[in-house]
Write a protein that holds these residues in place. Structure first.
Motif, PDB file in Angstrom:
ATOM      1  N   GLY B 337       0.706  -1.292  -0.050  1.00 60.05           N
ATOM      2  CA  GLY B 337      -0.008   0.164  -0.154  1.00 60.05           C
ATOM      3  C   GLY B 337       0.830   1.339  -0.060  1.00 60.05           C
ATOM      4  N   TYR B 338       0.226   2.384   0.031  1.00 62.94           N
ATOM      5  CA  TYR B 338       0.905   3.484  -0.085  1.00 62.94           C
ATOM      6  C   TYR B 338       0.166   4.673   0.781  1.00 62.94           C
ATOM      7  N   MET B 339       0.909   5.553   1.206  1.00 67.32           N
ATOM      8  CA  MET B 339       0.468   6.676   1.953  1.00 67.32           C
ATOM      9  C   MET B 339       1.207   8.020   1.595  1.00 67.32           C
ATOM     10  N   VAL B 340       0.206   8.962   0.950  1.00 58.82           N
ATOM     11  CA  VAL B 340       0.930  10.393   0.826  1.00 58.82           C
ATOM     12  C   VAL B 340       0.645  11.248   1.939  1.00 58.82           C
ATOM     13  N   LEU B 341       1.952  11.705   2.619  1.00 59.33           N
ATOM     14  CA  LEU B 341       1.754  12.605   3.621  1.00 59.33           C
ATOM     15  C   LEU B 341       1.801  13.959   2.971  1.00 59.33           C
ATOM     16  N   PRO B 342       1.140  14.892   3.817  1.00 60.37           N
ATOM     17  CA  PRO B 342       1.034  16.369   3.315  1.00 60.37           C
ATOM     18  C   PRO B 342       2.489  16.963   4.050  1.00 60.37           C
ATOM     19  N   PRO B 343       2.834  17.880   3.681  1.00 63.70           N
ATOM     20  CA  PRO B 343       4.258  18.726   4.154  1.00 63.70           C
ATOM     21  C   PRO B 343       4.428  18.491   5.525  1.00 63.70           C
ATOM     22  N   PRO B 344       3.297  18.983   6.341  1.00 65.27           N
ATOM     23  CA  PRO B 344       3.841  19.198   7.845  1.00 65.27           C
ATOM     24  C   PRO B 344       3.743  17.789   8.367  1.00 65.27           C
ATOM     25  N   LEU B 345       2.901  16.787   7.738  1.00 63.52           N
ATOM     26  CA  LEU B 345       3.090  15.645   8.456  1.00 63.52           C
ATOM     27  C   LEU B 345       4.465  14.751   8.250  1.00 63.52           C
ATOM     28  N   LEU B 346       4.882  15.115   6.798  1.00 65.33           N
ATOM     29  CA  LEU B 346       6.138  14.512   6.363  1.00 65.33           C
ATOM     30  C   LEU B 346       7.302  14.944   7.119  1.00 65.33           C
ATOM     31  N   LYS B 347       7.219  16.048   7.674  1.00 63.17           N
ATOM     32  CA  LYS B 347       8.468  16.801   8.289  1.00 63.17           C
ATOM     33  C   LYS B 347       8.216  15.856   9.753  1.00 63.17           C
ATOM     34  N   ILE B 348       7.158  15.651  10.223  1.00 63.40           N
ATOM     35  CA  ILE B 348       6.950  14.812  11.486  1.00 63.40           C
ATOM     36  C   ILE B 348       7.702  13.559  11.369  1.00 63.40           C
ATOM     37  N   TYR B 349       7.247  12.942  10.282  1.00 65.86           N
ATOM     38  CA  TYR B 349       7.588  11.483  10.074  1.00 65.86           C
ATOM     39  C   TYR B 349       9.158  11.412   9.753  1.00 65.86           C
ATOM     40  N   GLU B 350       9.684  12.592   9.191  1.00 63.06           N
ATOM     41  CA  GLU B 350      11.090  12.562   8.879  1.00 63.06           C
ATOM     42  C   GLU B 350      11.962  12.784  10.180  1.00 63.06           C
ATOM     43  N   GLU B 351      11.485  13.393  11.213  1.00 61.08           N
ATOM     44  CA  GLU B 351      11.745  13.780  12.560  1.00 61.08           C
ATOM     45  C   GLU B 351      11.764  12.518  13.364  1.00 61.08           C
ATOM     46  N   LYS B 352      10.732  11.820  13.507  1.00 59.95           N
ATOM     47  CA  LYS B 352      10.263  10.788  14.703  1.00 59.95           C
ATOM     48  C   LYS B 352      10.332   9.607  14.195  1.00 59.95           C
ATOM     49  N   CYS B 353       9.946   9.373  12.868  1.00 56.66           N
ATOM     50  CA  CYS B 353       9.263   7.966  12.285  1.00 56.66           C
ATOM     51  C   CYS B 353      10.275   7.196  11.364  1.00 56.66           C
ATOM     52  N   SER B 354      11.256   7.965  10.744  1.00 57.53           N
ATOM     53  CA  SER B 354      11.788   7.678   9.501  1.00 57.53           C
ATOM     54  C   SER B 354      12.829   6.252   9.948  1.00 57.53           C
ATOM     55  N   PHE B 355      13.004   6.177  11.227  1.00 56.01           N
ATOM     56  CA  PHE B 355      13.932   4.913  11.451  1.00 56.01           C
ATOM     57  C   PHE B 355      13.182   3.432  11.318  1.00 56.01           C
ATOM     58  N   TYR B 356      11.824   3.515  11.389  1.00 55.24           N
ATOM     59  CA  TYR B 356      11.287   2.459  11.129  1.00 55.24           C
ATOM     60  C   TYR B 356      11.435   1.619   9.552  1.00 55.24           C
ATOM     61  N   SER B 357      12.034   0.566  10.073  1.00 53.17           N
ATOM     62  CA  SER B 357      12.472  -0.093   8.415  1.00 53.17           C
ATOM     63  C   SER B 357      11.274  -0.379   7.607  1.00 53.17           C
TER      64      SER B 357
END
Lengths: 486, 486
Positions: B337-357
């Motif tokens: 599947g795929y999820m398209v994040l809007p820019p504000p949430l993308l920022k949070i993802y990059e900061e807090k969640c991008s380590f999940y494999s």
């Protein structure tokens, strides 16, 4: 010496060293060899039994790595203290369960290349990263052949959604594999297949709930730390002593759950002895809701003796959550891991979490099932064990000129070793000097969470060698000697 | 009629109906056709433009399904109210972005079987489950060929761990696909590939945080409800009216996030009109931290007109989280599947969640990338659309004898329809009578969370037809008529 009258047989299918190992282990478990008792030297036991000295050494190595005995410098081998050991009964894996790990002669010798898959770091010629694997000997042709066989029209049902836990057939195969190789006691029903460790921990959060206080070894696997941190779990880093997570520290932490790597701790390489395992299991058994998460991340690669059994194998009360993955043993890209839930947590899973769809493609599950079930996995592991052992030996060889300066640990298993400087040279200094020589090594403090435990001074570095070629290892070690040996 | 002087051309590559549709849409957007204004009948416009009546009907159907106009029984077609519509500007997808959806003649005609993949329920001869797909026409040979091509030794890097978001090459392909087919405006950087919807929602929980009050359409997709419930989210079920989630209800709920299926709501089949979409976007724009989760679960299958654009396509302020999967369009088993994040949430993802494999095998990512990139996906979708349309028509055909008794809705898209009994016959009665005839249908209340909204009386059932064969549908509908037509 009376206890060690071992009737060695050539006809029962067991190696001599294995018979010696099993006999001594049995004597310790029965209490005939008592805590603190001195064992004969390898030389005298070899003479007594009329076997080669290396045979006895192999048996002692195995007992050492499993924590039954300990070696005291200039004094000899002694039976370890082992709380609860005598009560273990059949908690230990069946002796014949280990057969599949006997060294199997490879059917086909395959050459293996030397390309480091992750390349070296930007400015580094040689990167001793502890977090890589060697894919050069992967049986791509076999994988392809299996895939081709799976993707036949008759198999079209594997394109439909499957069980949330993963296909039963693969769970059966994994249960069998974990039992024979790791002594894990479980039914396929207890196994949940998931897309890697990180996902399985996310699922575990749903099972354990979100108000968990978790104890972690310190130093530890930082990815797991970040994952627990992202769950907003309260994390208590517990100092590692020479036997693993301190049971006293764990008790004082008031944690509910402890995350441990008993078979080969990352990054220290410490094997948790039986006694400490029993202490942790005892801690978990004292209160409802206490659990031990056993991350058995690289137990497939053991270079001396037989694999250390899992902590789960000793668990009589359903307190161990066993987690493993095929990322190191097959390939990181295939994203297949497994989690063995103890019965109380399985119940919660069934009630609260069993509606989450599986995260692993059924086609991939079926491919993996054949890869394991038809013996390719075992052959691959044996081949990789030989390859990694050669690399491992080259690293140890390269350290010979620095023997006086460094204590080596964690060297019997896994894909990295830990070097502790005996002369008080700091981690920063070691890492910096290596970098100047174009070699990347990793300071132990990178693996620490919270304060570093006092016995881990800032004087240790971690060297991984999985993805480096043999020539790269030789050259890298030479360069390290040139800057560290001065 | 002045506004509808449409200069139709045969040479610009656009179908006549498309030119009519685009012209009227433009007039509505420019404000030249006002809210409430009556459009000419299909007959008179056809005469005026000298085209066939069915051409005008196609254009009106498209405008209807996108919410620009509405049909009032016995009165005709009227321009819908559309809050914020005139400001949308280029928020709408580019007109030529839709090209890829033109009906493409299949290169090769393939027969398709009739076996229902999920089989019928235990006691049922025919199961009209809304939650199945037809795999009988899946291009297994193509999938196999691609897989074979991917699994060559030269590609061995795909066995190594990849980006946590998924391989860039696949994210590019998906971004392109979503833009052309759904009008989604996003860069590949905003896309996260994950092992199915459930996993992506788990990841989203980590991004949005755990103290979320979420609004859900009622009735809705119960799996999503259970997932949010397992997050301990506070859930506000919002009554569906004929246009989707009530904006008033949403406002009153004090929710932070709303989960909606604007293109073809599950299970009602309602297409959210532009006006309602704008209201929801306005709601989200009024406060930081407000978001709309758009689950675009079956938008690939549309039988009348062109696909309704996604809600994300109208989002100018980064308020829509767009989620989709290949489970219905390719196969449930592949778990992508795929999820398209809007820019504000993308920022949070990059900061807090991008380590999940990543949770998806790189090999599978590469296979899917070729399947889409080389045009096989489009061909497969066109083939499936034809197959599903035939089945869909058979269901509608089977309903002809019951026309007076049932109102049909959601019938222009997706793989199920909703039948509402006009004579007050209860859901229980309908489901029970069907069961006695060996046919399984699903009461609408099964999809409800909390109280059912008043306009959904307990008098409606859902019929899915994807996995039933044509003969099964014919026989099943006959049986339904025999018990419902009495």
């Amino acid at each position: 010496m009376n206890d060690l009258t071992i009737e060695l047989r050539q006809d029962n299918g067991k190696h001599l060293y294995e018979q010696i190992y099993l006999h001594i282990r049995r004597e310790i478990r029965k209490g005939k060899l008592l805590q603190g008792e001195k064992l004969p030297s390898t030389r005298s036991l070899a003479e007594f039994l009329q076997v080669s000295r290396s045979t006895v050494e192999l048996a002692y190595d195995q007992l050492l790595s499993e924590g039954y005995i300990e070696a005291k410098p200039y004094k000899g081998y002694f039976v370890c203290p082992a709380e609860g050991l005598l009560d273990m009964g059949e908690g230990m894996p069946a002796e014949d369960g280990w057969k599949s790990w006997k060294s199997v002669e490879m059917e086909k010798k395959e050459g293996y290349g030397t390309y480091g898959m992750y390349g070296s770091g930007k400015a580094y010629d040689y990167d001793f990263s502890p977090n890589t694997i060697d894919m050069s000997a992967f049986p791509y042709a076999t994988w392809k052949k299996i895939t081709k066989g799976i993707l036949v029209d008759a198999n079209s049902e594997i394109f439909l959604s499957g069980s949330p836990k993963g296909d039963f057939i693969l769970r059966e195969t994994i249960a069998r594999y974990l039992h024979t190789s790791r002594g894990v006691n479980c039914r396929p029903e207890q196994i949940i297949i998931g897309a890697g460790n990180d996902y399985l921990l996310m699922l575990l959060e749903k099972i354990l709930g979100r108000h968990v206080k978790i104890a972690m070894e310190n130093p530890t696997y930082r990815r797991a730390y970040r994952i627990f941190d992202s769950f907003a779990y309260r994390i208590s880093p517990i100092a590692m002593d020479g036997s693993g997570m301190s049971a006293k520290g764990l008790r004082e932490s008031e944690a509910d759950v402890a995350y441990v790597m008993p078979s080969h701790q990352y990054p220290t390489g410490i094997v948790m002895p039986i006694g400490r395992r029993m202490e942790l299991l005892k801690w978990a058994g004292e209160k409802e809701g206490r659990y031990l998460i056993e991350d058995d991340y690289d137990s497939e690669f053991r270079f001396k003796g037989k694999p250390v059994p899992s902590l789960q194998a000793s668990d009589r009360e359903g307190k161990v959550i066993y987690i493993g993955t095929f990322s190191k043993s097959i390939a990181p890209a295939i994203r297949i891991g497994y989690m063995v839930l103890p019965p109380p947590l399985l119940k919660i899973y069934e009630e609260k979490c069993s509606f989450y769809s599986t995260t692993v493609s059924r086609i991939d599950q079926r491919i993996l099932n054949e890869f394991i079930g038809k013996g390719y996995f075992e052959r691959h592991l044996n081949r990789m064990r030989r390859i990694y052992r050669e690399k491992h030996d080259m690293v140890l060889n390269g350290l010979k000129g620095m023997e006086k300066d460094f204590a080596v640990s964690g060297e019997n298993a896994g894909l990295h070793i830990l070097l502790q400087n005996r002369r008080g040279r700091s981690e920063e200094n070691l890492v910096g000097a290596a970098a100047e020589a174009g070699v990347r090594v990793y300071g132990l403090s990178e693996f620490c969470v919270g304060e570093m435990a006092p016995q881990w001074k800032r004087d240790a570095v971690v060297l991984g060698y999985a993805s480096l070629g043999k020539e790269q290892i030789a050259e890298g070690m030479e360069r390290l000697e040139s800057v560290w040996g001065r």
